[in-house]
Design an enzyme around this catalytic site. Structure first.
Site, PDB file in Angstrom:
ATOM      1  CD1 TRP A 144      43.455  29.514   6.100  1.00  0.00           C
ATOM      2  CD2 TRP A 144      42.204  28.566   4.511  1.00  0.00           C
ATOM      3  NE1 TRP A 144      44.266  29.239   5.036  1.00  0.00           N
ATOM      4  CE2 TRP A 144      43.530  28.661   4.044  1.00  0.00           C
ATOM      5  CE3 TRP A 144      41.243  27.999   3.670  1.00  0.00           C
ATOM      6  CZ2 TRP A 144      43.909  28.214   2.791  1.00  0.00           C
ATOM      7  CZ3 TRP A 144      41.625  27.557   2.432  1.00  0.00           C
ATOM      8  CH2 TRP A 144      42.946  27.659   1.982  1.00  0.00           C
ATOM      9  CG  ASP A 226      38.835  23.115   4.870  1.00  0.00           C
ATOM     10  OD1 ASP A 226      39.609  22.192   4.545  1.00  0.00           O
ATOM     11  OD2 ASP A 226      39.178  24.314   4.879  1.00  0.00           O
ATOM     12  CE  LYS A 262      48.134  23.290   6.361  1.00  0.00           C
ATOM     13  NZ  LYS A 262      48.494  24.660   6.482  1.00  0.00           N
TER      14      LYS A 262
HETATM   15  C1  LIG Z   1      41.398  25.426   7.178  1.00  0.00           C
HETATM   16  C2  LIG Z   1      42.271  25.207   5.982  1.00  0.00           C
HETATM   17  N1  LIG Z   1      41.728  24.721   4.872  1.00  0.00           N
HETATM   18  C3  LIG Z   1      42.465  24.508   3.780  1.00  0.00           C
HETATM   19  C4  LIG Z   1      43.812  24.784   3.763  1.00  0.00           C
HETATM   20  C5  LIG Z   1      44.550  24.582   2.476  1.00  0.00           C
HETATM   21  O1  LIG Z   1      45.439  23.560   2.435  1.00  0.00           O
HETATM   22  P1  LIG Z   1      46.351  23.308   1.179  1.00  0.00           P
HETATM   23  O2  LIG Z   1      47.663  23.943   1.455  1.00  0.00           O
HETATM   24  O3  LIG Z   1      46.423  21.828   1.095  1.00  0.00           O
HETATM   25  O4  LIG Z   1      45.707  23.901  -0.012  1.00  0.00           O
HETATM   26  C6  LIG Z   1      44.431  25.288   4.897  1.00  0.00           C
HETATM   27  C7  LIG Z   1      45.860  25.612   4.894  1.00  0.00           C
HETATM   28  O5  LIG Z   1      46.375  26.373   5.653  1.00  0.00           O
HETATM   29  C8  LIG Z   1      43.638  25.503   6.050  1.00  0.00           C
HETATM   30  O6  LIG Z   1      44.151  25.985   7.163  1.00  0.00           O
END
Ligand SMILES: Cc1ncc(COP(=O)(O)O)c(C=O)c1O
Length: 415
Positions: A144, A226, A262
Site C-alpha cells: 500500500w 497492518d 472496510k
Molecule cells: C493495507 C492498508 N492499510 C491501511 C489502510 C488504511 O485504512 P483506513 O482507511 O482505515 O485509514 C488501507 C486502506 O486502503 C490499506 O489498504
C-alpha cells in the site's frame, strides 16, 4: 520569502502530485462515457455499483441516535475503553492468553492510517534507542503506497523494501522474503499485512508464516502488523487473524494497526485501533502512557460515532453475529466476481493464465496487466484501474463483467 505586499509567502511551495487513487476516481467521475467502470476505488461496492451501509451498522446507528444518555463530551485521549478492548479482542481472539494476562493495550485511532502513524511515531521516539531514526523499516514490495510515506513522515530515514511478489509466477516470493529477513539488521521493523495483502491479494500460508516468524524471532525483528481487511480475505474473522495470533502465541511483542473502514464500511468515520502486545502489564502501561503524549499533540482525542458503532456491535453477541454475516456477504460477492471474471477470460481464450484471479484473496487483484495495457483500458475502454494493474473486485458487477472481460482480452491481445 516575498516581502509583504509584493506577492504570496507561499509562492515557493511546490505543487504536489495528487494521490493516485483519488485522482483516478476524479477522472472516472469526469468521464461522460456510459460504459465507464471504476476498478480503482478502494472501497466495497454492491452489485449495483453503490456504496453499502451494512444493515447492522444502520441498526446500531439508529440506536445511538435515539440514546439520550449519550452526549458529545470529549472521549479519553486513548479513546472509548469498550471500543479499544473489543477491537483488540477480535484481533487477538476470544481466548487470547495475552489478553487474559493483561498485557494488551489499545489506542483508538483515526482509521488504520492513524494507527500506523502513531505506532510509527512511537517507534521512532522509543524503539531501539531514543529517536533512532536510523532503525531500518522494511515494507513489502509492492505495498500500500502510504506505508512508505507514513514511516518517512514519522522520521525514519532508512526505509527498505523486502521481497514479496514474484511477478513471473504471480505468487509469493517466499525465498526472497526469508532472505531479506535473514539479512536485516537486528531490531529492524517489518510491516506485515495481516491478511489480504494490498495490492497483490497474496498472503503467506500458515506454514509460510511459521517460517517467517521463526526468522524474525531469531533475528530480533519487530512485527508491525497492518490489519485493514480482517474478514474480507476469507469471510472468517478468526482465519484472517491467524498470523497475528500465531505471532502472539510465539511470544512476540508487537503492534497491530486495525482498520474498521472496510469490514464495517465505516470509511469516513475514521475508526481504527492500534493493538499493542507487550511482555507484561507494566510494559504495556508504559507504552500507553507515551501513546497518550503522542495522541495529545496529534488529534488530542478521537471521534466517537464510529467507535460507538463498532463497540456496540462487537459487545453484543446477536449484533456481532449479524455483523459477521454482513462481512460474509461482502466477502462472498468478491469471491463470486473473481470466479466470474476468470471463467470469462478463460472462455475468451485470453492469453496467459488467470488462476491467480481466484487464488488471490481480499478486495484486490493484481491482474498482471502492464502499464501500457492499463492505459489502453482507461483511454479506450473507460475502465479505470491502478497503473500497477491492481483492480478492486467490487468494481465488477453482473452488468459490467462481460464488458470488462472483453476489454481485458482486447488489451492483452492487441497491446
Ligand atoms: C493495507 C492498508 N492499510 C491501511 C489502510 C488504511 O485504512 P483506513 O482507511 O482505515 O485509514 C488501507 C486502506 O486502503 C490499506 O489498504
Amino acid at each position: 520569502m516575498a516581502p509583504p505586499g509584493s506577492g504570496s509567502i507561499f509562492a515557493s511551495v511546490p505543487l504536489a502530485a495528487p494521490v493516485a487513487v483519488f485522482k483516478l476516481s476524479a477522472d472516472f467521475r469526469a468521464d461522460g462515457d456510459p460504459r465507464k467502470v471504476n476498478l480503482g476505488v478502494g472501497a466495497y461496492r454492491t452489485d449495483e455499483g453503490q456504496p453499502w451501509v451494512l444493515p447492522v451498522v444502520r441498526k446500531v446507528e439508529q440506536k445511538i441516535a435515539s440514546d439520550t444518555s449519550l452526549n458529545h463530551e470529549y472521549l479519553p485521549i486513548l479513546g472509548l475503553p469498550e471500543f479499544r478492548a473489543n477491537a483488540s479482542r477480535i484481533a487477538l481472539g476470544e481466548d487470547s492468553p495475552a489478553i487474559k494476562e493483561n498485557r494488551v493495550g489499545g489506542v483508538q485511532s483515526l482509521g488504520g492510517t492513524g494507527a500506523l502513524r502513531i505506532g510509527a511515531e512511537f517507534l521512532r521516539r522509543w524503539y531501539n534507542g531514543t529517536n533512532n531514526t536510523a532503525t531500518p523499516v522494511y515494507i513489502s514490495s509492492p505495498s500500500w503506497e502510504n506505508h512508505n510515506s507514513v514511516f518517512g513522515d514519522a522520521g525514519f530515514k532508512d526505509i527498505r523494501a523486502y521481497r514479496y511478489w514474484d511477478a513471473a509466477n504471480r505468487g509469493l516470493e517466499l525465498k526472497g522474503f526469508l532472505e531479506d529477513l535473514e539479512n536485516a539488521p537486528e531490531f529492524s521493523i517489518f510491516i506485515l499485512h495481516a491478511c489480504a495483502h494490498n495490492p497483490t491479494g497474496t498472503d503467506p500460508t500458515p506454514e509460510q508464516w511459521k517460517q517467517i516468524a521463526a526468522v524474525m524471532k531469531r533475528r530480533f525483528l519487530f512485527p508491525f502488523f497492518d490489519s485493514a481487511y480482517q474478514g474480507f480475505a476469507s469471510g472468517c474473522l478468526d482465519r484472517d487473524a491467524w498470523a497475528v495470533r500465531y505471532f502472539v502465541s510465539e511470544g512476540f511483542e508487537l503492534f497491530c494497526a486495525q482498520s474498521f473502514s472496510k469490514n464495517f464500511g465505516l470509511y469516513n468515520e475514521r475508526v481504527g485501533n492500534l493493538t499493542v502486545v507487550g511482555k507484561d502489564v507494566e510494559n504495556v502501561q508504559r507504552v500507553l502512557s507515551q501513546m497518550e503524549k503522542i495522541v495529545r499533540t496529534t488529534w488530542s482525542n478521537p471521534p466517537s460515532l464510529g467507535a460507538r458503532i463498532v463497540a456496540a456491535t462487537l459487545a453484543c453477541p446477536q449484533l456481532f453475529a449479524e455483523w459477521k454475516e454482513n462481512v460474509k456477504t461482502m466477502a462472498n460477492r468478491v469471491l463470486l466476481m473473481r470466479a466470474e471474471l476468470k471463467s470469462r477470460l478463460q472462455a475468451l481464450g485470453t492469453p496467459g493464465t488467470w488462476n491467480h484471479i481466484t487464488e488471490q484473496i481480499g478486495m484486490f487483484s493484481f491482474t498482471g496487466l502492464n502499464p501500457k495495457q492499463v492505459e489502453y483500458m482507461i483511454k479506450e475502454k473507460h475502465i479505470y484501474l491502478m497503473a500497477s494493474g491492481r483492480i478492486n473486485m467490487c468494481g465488477l458487477t453482473t452488468k459490467n463483467l462481460d464488458y470488462v472481460a472483453n476489454s481485458i482480452h482486447e488489451a492483452v491481445t492487441t497491446i
